[in-house]
Design an enzyme around this catalytic site. Sequence first.
Site, PDB file in Angstrom:
ATOM      1  NE  ARG A 194      -3.608  -2.553   0.221  1.00 56.13           N
ATOM      2  CZ  ARG A 194      -3.310  -3.734  -0.321  1.00 56.13           C
ATOM      3  NH1 ARG A 194      -2.205  -3.872  -1.054  1.00 56.13           N
ATOM      4  NH2 ARG A 194      -4.097  -4.781  -0.166  1.00 56.13           N
ATOM      5  CB  SER A 250      -9.625  -2.417   3.684  1.00 56.62           C
ATOM      6  OG  SER A 250     -10.132  -3.680   3.316  1.00 56.62           O
ATOM      7  CD  GLU A 320      -6.043  -0.513   2.277  1.00 53.45           C
ATOM      8  OE1 GLU A 320      -6.853  -0.737   1.367  1.00 53.45           O
ATOM      9  OE2 GLU A 320      -5.545  -1.417   2.989  1.00 53.45           O
TER      10      GLU A 320
END
Length: 332
Positions: A194, A250, A320
């Site tokens: 990420r 998420s 995230e």
Amino acid sequence: MQTKARLPVDINAPSLQSPALGIDTHLLRGELRQHEPMKQHVSWRAGGHAAYFYQPADLEDLAVFLHFWPKDEPVMMIGLGSNFLVRDGGLPGVMIALHAKLNDLLLVEQEEDGGLIYAGAGVPCAKLARFASLHNLAGAEFLAGIPGTVGGALAMNAGCYGSETWERVERVKTIDRDGTLHERTPEDYRIGYRQVELHEVVPPDTSCSWFVGGWFRLRPGQQESSRQAVKALLGTRIKTQPLGFPSAGSVFRNPPGDYAARLVEQCGLKGFRIGDAMISTLHANFIINCGHATATEIETVINTVQDIVYKKTEIRLVTEVRIIGQHKGNEL
């Protein structure tokens, strides 16, 4: 490698500038709006206003806009808004929306050993997955599980079900703050979970840059098997994620060797709620908007989850999603 976007105007010609912006809006072919409610553009359906909002007509128009936009004014870009929380106090500067126009999707080449697809930053990831399947190319099926656009997937190395975006990237196209286009390869970046950053040894873009497209190298496949794989992934999403409520997917990154959802559930936080912002009872790494949640309520849930999980496990969950903008009044 870099190329300069061709500006369809004489940048040295006199212009009738807007007093508020210092930019001649006659040079633009896109749509510029003021005080735009960002809740209309983010998947959480919450948050404040952007001082300015621009929808470019195409990549060339985007280059013109960036070239003339005041250099002291902030610039941000958004696709489907599935990875943003805009605080209730709103955003200064301009938010540029890419999903409606930067949506080229082309089969560049196809050989026995695979093919190459170009996708603009505004192309939904699921659409790229279906396009690859249609052309008997495999390896992009996982993108059907990512609820955003190619630009966002490139920016954060989005992934799911064991695959990540940059595993398929051959090269990318970016645009910098001055409107200059660059083509770069994965070797120009530090790519992690990420996270995507330019190496220091690469000459930096003017001050910052954004992905406007990418070339994806895929292996040969069978249309029906790829179609079934995409269908299965979408079926898994429907069963395991609260798709009936506004959310941002998420919220937290998975810590090394573990899963954020497991930690949140272990701490008894499923169903935890502040106002209309609630941790999903279906998937503990989703925070859903149950009705009229504010960005402040959502951010408070995020902060509370981080604090409780850390207190009980000594693991600090990292978001995230990107939290941007200003707080409203004395909130938080």
